[in-house]
Motif scaffolding. Structure first.
Motif, PDB file in Angstrom:
ATOM      1  N   CYS A 258      -3.470   3.366   8.086  1.00 19.35           N
ATOM      2  CA  CYS A 258      -2.441   2.801   7.194  1.00 19.35           C
ATOM      3  C   CYS A 258      -1.077   2.872   7.892  1.00 19.35           C
ATOM      4  O   CYS A 258      -0.765   3.869   8.549  1.00 19.35           O
ATOM      5  CB  CYS A 258      -2.353   3.610   5.905  1.00 19.35           C
ATOM      6  N   CYS A 279      -2.494   6.860   2.535  1.00 14.67           N
ATOM      7  CA  CYS A 279      -2.971   6.495   1.190  1.00 14.67           C
ATOM      8  C   CYS A 279      -2.806   7.659   0.228  1.00 14.67           C
ATOM      9  O   CYS A 279      -2.995   7.493  -0.982  1.00 14.67           O
ATOM     10  CB  CYS A 279      -4.431   6.049   1.249  1.00 14.67           C
ATOM     11  N   THR A 285       1.248   2.313  -2.304  1.00 12.59           N
ATOM     12  CA  THR A 285       0.850   1.155  -3.110  1.00 12.59           C
ATOM     13  C   THR A 285       1.859   0.818  -4.205  1.00 12.59           C
ATOM     14  O   THR A 285       1.607  -0.069  -5.013  1.00 12.59           O
ATOM     15  CB  THR A 285      -0.523   1.412  -3.766  1.00 12.59           C
ATOM     16  N   GLU A 287       4.558  -1.009  -6.013  1.00 15.14           N
ATOM     17  CA  GLU A 287       5.011  -2.390  -5.830  1.00 15.14           C
ATOM     18  C   GLU A 287       6.497  -2.507  -6.145  1.00 15.14           C
ATOM     19  O   GLU A 287       7.090  -1.601  -6.741  1.00 15.14           O
ATOM     20  CB  GLU A 287       4.179  -3.318  -6.723  1.00 15.14           C
ATOM     21  N   ASN A 292       2.476   0.849 -10.026  1.00 16.93           N
ATOM     22  CA  ASN A 292       1.642   1.412  -8.961  1.00 16.93           C
ATOM     23  C   ASN A 292       0.180   1.342  -9.391  1.00 16.93           C
ATOM     24  O   ASN A 292      -0.209   1.993 -10.369  1.00 16.93           O
ATOM     25  CB  ASN A 292       2.033   2.869  -8.659  1.00 16.93           C
ATOM     26  N   ARG A 294      -2.262   2.704  -8.129  1.00 16.81           N
ATOM     27  CA  ARG A 294      -2.884   4.037  -8.002  1.00 16.81           C
ATOM     28  C   ARG A 294      -1.867   5.082  -8.444  1.00 16.81           C
ATOM     29  O   ARG A 294      -1.263   5.772  -7.606  1.00 16.81           O
ATOM     30  CB  ARG A 294      -3.328   4.287  -6.564  1.00 16.81           C
ATOM     31  N   ARG A 300      -5.641   8.383  -5.645  1.00 18.64           N
ATOM     32  CA  ARG A 300      -5.391   8.293  -4.197  1.00 18.64           C
ATOM     33  C   ARG A 300      -6.432   9.102  -3.403  1.00 18.64           C
ATOM     34  O   ARG A 300      -6.863   8.683  -2.335  1.00 18.64           O
ATOM     35  CB  ARG A 300      -3.952   8.734  -3.899  1.00 18.64           C
ATOM     36  N   ARG A 303      -9.423   6.989  -3.406  1.00 23.09           N
ATOM     37  CA  ARG A 303      -9.250   5.850  -2.490  1.00 23.09           C
ATOM     38  C   ARG A 303      -9.580   6.257  -1.039  1.00 23.09           C
ATOM     39  O   ARG A 303     -10.268   5.548  -0.328  1.00 23.09           O
ATOM     40  CB  ARG A 303      -7.806   5.354  -2.579  1.00 23.09           C
TER      41      ARG A 303
END
Ligand code: SF4
Ligand code: SF4
Length: 352
Positions: A258, A279, A285, A287, A292, A294, A300, A303
């Motif tokens: 990432c 992550c 993540t 926005e 979010n 997550r 997380r 994920r």
């Protein structure tokens, strides 16, 4: 292509010196405090081959923690100049799990349908000389991940070295790049015998038997539950209480990639760079709207595990995203959320 040669143990420094004439050599070096890490060496004398595995993987030499991507300059519009690193480099004495991690990067960042040109430029000039493992290292489980302790032909190395126990290394040459590495000092190599190959097989079997019963990651059970999303939400929440979102597990992981992209500007001229992200950070993540997808740490943690062992990623990438190096167990502050520990909790549906 695969052929077997042998190299006198006392002469590997001559080989490395020959490789240094045309490439940067990245090799294990013992640091202050006794950790061993991959470093760009200036002399073969800096290298240690007496190590189990390095504290961190050699990932940063292929996918740097901070990597310049392009420079731009205002000239009425913008003049853009990509920054590619195509310097030839050789990774010397890289362990099989970390070779497998480079193979994973080749499947993901190097994927033919959407290649990451910065990765592929650097990777094109990179050769891998693996060093097979005779002893399991603390917390590794490569035998479960099918990424060690030795690799078969086609396993991702250009040359795989095996300490035959006497005066020689066996050198299995698997690619054209490997042949070029041998050609740099061809006088140091001789053909291997059938006895050498039998010895290599015996060493591999003996090494596999030395792996303790713990840690283990039962990929079949844990991958099935993660892929089908049948692990209870409460289980993820209980595990996530142990996560302080430090990002250590992802930064130390040889397969995590990432990243975030930032611009540094002065008077309209600038440098665009990417740097590792995680992550496990809420911001990965989040926005622009503030939403979010997550929102909880349990989302997380889930994920991260999903990306490591789900069938969906195996189908897309050709291999699972965990190579069993065990570093996430060692780095996690509570020593609780390494992949084997989490996988076992998922398999048993309980978190102690
Ligand atoms: S998830 Fe953990 S054990 Fe698996 S490759 Fe990453 S650091 Fe190694
Ligand atoms: S190392 Fe452990 S505490 Fe840190 S982000 Fe990873 S799981 Fe969470």
């Amino acid at each position: 292509m695969s052929r077997a040669l042998k190299l006198q143990k006392s002469r590997w420094p001559e080989w490395v010196a020959a490789l240094q004439r045309t490439a940067a050599v990245i090799a294990p070096v013992r640091l202050h405090g006794e950790d061993v890490a991959f470093e760009r060496i200036t002399s073969p004398s800096e290298i240690t081959l007496d190590f189990d595995n390095t504290a961190d993987p050699p990932k940063r030499f292929l996918f740097p923690q901070v990597e310049p991507l392009l420079r731009y300059r205002r000239n009425g519009g913008y003049a853009v100049e990509p920054v590619y690193d195509e310097e030839p480099r050789v990774f010397f004495a890289i362990r099989c799990c970390d070779v497998s991690a480079v193979r994973f990067f080749d499947f993901t960042l190097g994927a033919q349908d959407l290649p990451d040109s910065y990765y592929t430029a650097r990777r094109a000039g990179t050769a891998l000389i693996a060093l097979a493992c005779h002893e399991p290292c603390q917390s590794c489980f490569c035998v479960c991940a099918d990424t060690g302790p030795f690799l078969p032909p086609g396993g991702g190395y250009d040359i795989q070295l095996t300490d035959l126990g006497g005066e020689h290394y066996l050198a299995e040459v698997d690619t054209d790049k490997g042949e070029a590495l041998v050609a740099a000092a061809a006088e140091l190599f001789a053909p291997a015998s059938d006895d050498d190959l039998a010895q290599r097989r015996a060493l591999e079997e003996a090494s596999e038997k030395r792996f303790p019963s713990e840690p283990r990651l039962y990929f079949a059970a844990s991958s099935r539950k993660v892929s089908l999303d049948t692990a209870e939400a409460e289980l993820w929440q209980r595990m996530a209480r142990w996560c302080v979102a430090c990002g250590g597990c992802t930064h130390i992981c040889p397969t995590c990639y990432c990243f975030n992209v930032t611009d540094a500007q002065r008077n309209g001229d600038g440098l665009r760079s990417r740097r590792w992200d995680s992550c496990q950070y809420a911001g990965l993540t989040r926005e622009a709207s503030g939403h979010n997808p997550r929102p909880e740490q349990s989302d997380r943690v889930k994920r991260r595990v999903f990306h490591k062992i789900s069938y969906q990623y195996v189908a897309r990438d050709g291999m699972q995203g965990c190579v069993g190096c065990g570093r996430c167990t060692r780095i996690c502050p509570g020593l609780r959320l390494g992949l084997p520990e989490v996988g076992e909790a998922i398999r048993r549906a309980e978190w102690k």
